[in-house]
Design an enzyme around this catalytic site. Structure first.
Site, PDB file in Angstrom:
ATOM      1  CG  HIS A   6      17.963  39.319  33.853  1.00  0.00           C
ATOM      2  ND1 HIS A   6      18.655  39.816  35.331  1.00  0.00           N
ATOM      3  CD2 HIS A   6      16.701  38.867  33.727  1.00  0.00           C
ATOM      4  CE1 HIS A   6      17.669  40.593  35.404  1.00  0.00           C
ATOM      5  NE2 HIS A   6      16.185  40.138  34.818  1.00  0.00           N
ATOM      6  CG  ASN A  33      25.356  39.470  35.603  1.00  0.00           C
ATOM      7  OD1 ASN A  33      24.792  39.135  35.002  1.00  0.00           O
ATOM      8  ND2 ASN A  33      24.908  40.326  36.967  1.00  0.00           N
TER       9      ASN A  33
END
Length: 362
Positions: free
Chosen positions: A144, A174
Site C-alpha cells: 500500500h 513492507n
C-alpha cells in the site's frame, strides 16, 4: 325500522380500497427494504459522488496536486481520485507515481477493522493495468502507498486495496520498516493533534529495473514526503526496496533531494527554502511525543529542487482531478465511465426494490 348496516371496514380500506392498502403497505415495505437491504448500495452511490467534484482536491496541500516536472513521466499517466486519497497512476510502471492524502485528527479517530480486498483497478485501460496474477509468487508484497489504517470509512478502505495504490514492495520493507513509518506518521497526527499532508510513492533509479508478472516494475526505493503546516515541518522518509531478506535502513532527506531523484514537484505551494529545510522525522510511533516538537536536522544546500510550476499548468491539473471524478484517460471517457457505474448501481437497486414490491402485492 330497518337499521343501517354498520360499516366495519378499516378506514384505510375506505380511503384506498383493498388494492390501495396493498400499494401503501408495499411502499412502506419498500422504504424498509431500501434502508435495510439497499443501505450498502446507497452508501456506494454516496461515496462515488463524493469523489466526483472539487472535494477530491482536499487531499492536496492548498488543493494543489504534485506535478510531474520530468516530461517522460507524463506518458500514459492518469490522475485518479479515490475516497480518502488521490493517485497519479503510470501505465508504464503499472504502479502509482505518487499517492496523496491529507491526514487529520478527526479522520484518524475513525477506527475501521481491516478487511483485505485486493483488486484490479478496472478504471485503468487493460493494457496499462496491474493484475493480481502479476504479484502471485513474485516474492514481493502488494505494498500500500496510502495505507489501509489511514482510511476513515469502508468505502475508502475498499479503495485502498486497489492495485492502483500498490507497488511491488520487498517483504522486509513492507511488513517491518514501512509499517513503522506509517505508524509514526499517524502518531504525529493523533498525539500532536495536527494535520499532515502526505505524498507516498516509488523511486525508479536503477539503470536496469526488475519487473514482475506482465511488466509491473519493481521500484528501487519507496518514499513518503510529509508536510506539517502548523509547525512548518517538512521532510522525506526514504527506504531501499532492493533488499529481499534484510530490513533496509531508512534515510531522512529534504523534499528537494527527493524532487531531484524523481522529477516530481511534490508540494508546488511550498517555497524552495521550505523544501530545503529537513527535520529529524520520527522513525517509530514511540518516538513521537505529544508536547515535543520535531527537531530540526539540517539545511540542504546541494540538491536541485524541482522547478516552479506555472499557474496555468496547476489549474489544468486541478481540472483533471475535478472533472475526472476518479476515472482515468480523457475527461469524456472518465465521466462516462463514472456515470455508467452509477447508472448500473441505481438500476440494480430499483430492480431489486420492484421485485420485493411485487412479492408484497401478490
Amino acid at each position: 325500522m330497518v337499521k343501517k348496516k354498520r360499516n366495519s371496514a378499516n378506514p384505510l380500506s375506505q380511503l384506498f380500497g383493498q388494492n390501495g392498502i396493498k400499494v401503501l403497505l408495499g411502499l412502506v415495505a419498500t422504504g424498509s427494504f431500501a434502508i435495510a437491504f439497499g443501505q450498502e448500495k446507497i452508501q456506494q452511490l454516496v461515496s462515488m459522488s463524493s469523489t466526483s467534484n472539487s472535494a477530491c482536491l482536499d487531499q492536496f496541500y492548498r488543493e494543489v496536486p504534485p506535478y510531474l516536472v520530468r516530461e517522460s513521466l507524463h506518458k500514459n499517466s492518469f490522475p485518479m481520485c479515490f475516497n480518502g486519497f488521490n493517485v497519479m497512476y503510470s501505465g508504464i510502471s503499472k504502479t502509482p507515481l505518487w499517492v496523496a492524502e491529507a491526514l487529520t485528527p478527526t479522520r484518524l479517530s475513525q477506527k475501521i477493522p481491516r478487511e483485505d480486498n485486493f483488486h484490479e483497478e478496472t478504471r485503468v485501460p487493460s493494457e496499462y493495468r496491474a493484475l493480481l496474477s502479476d504479484y502471485k509468487s513474485s516474492g514481493y508484497d502488494r505494498g500500500h502507498m496510502a495505507p489501509n489504517a489511514d482510511m476513515p470509512n469502508k468505502a475508502a478502505q475498499l479503495d485502498s486495496f486497489s492495485l492502483a495504490n500498490m507497488v511491488p514492495q520487498a517483504p522486509k520493507n513492507n511488513q517491518q520498516v514501512w509499517r513503522e513509518l506509517e505508524e509514526a506518521t499517524r502518531a504525529i497526527v493523533t498525539k500532536q493533534k495536527q494535520d499532515v499532508y502526505v505524498v507516498t510513492g516509488p523511486v525508479y533509479s536503477a539503470k536496469k529495473l526488475k519487473t514482475i508478472g506482465q511488466g509491473v516494475i519493481v521500484p528501487t526505493a519507496t518514499y513518503k514526503a510529509i508536510y506539517l503546516p502548523k509547525k512548518g515541518v517538512a521532510g522525506v522518509y526514504y527506504a531501499d526496496n532492493t533488499l529481499r531478506d534484510t530490513a533496509p535502513t531508512v534515510k531522512v532527506m529534504s523534499i528537494c533531494a527527493l524532487e531531484e531523484l524523481t522529477g516530481i514537484n511534490f508540494f508546488p505551494e511550498l517555497t524552495e527554502d521550505q523544501k530545503r529545510n529537513t527535520y529529524r522525522l520520527p522513525l517509530k510511533a514511540t518516538q513521537v511525543k505529544a508536547n515535543q516538537d520535531i527537531a530540526y536536522l539540517h539545511w540542504d544546500a546541494e540538491s536541485q529542487c524541482a522547478a516552479d510550476v506555472a499557474e496555468d499548468k496547476i489549474l489544468s491539473l486541478q481540472k483533471d482531478f475535478k472533472s475526472s471524478g476518479g476515472s482515468v484517460g480523457e475527461t469524456s471517457m472518465a465521466s462516462s465511465g463514472n456515470d455508467n457505474n452509477q447508472d448500473a448501481l441505481v438500476k440494480q437497486l430499483i430492480e431489486e426494490i420492484l421485485q420485493y414490491l411485487l412479492q408484497i402485492l401478490k
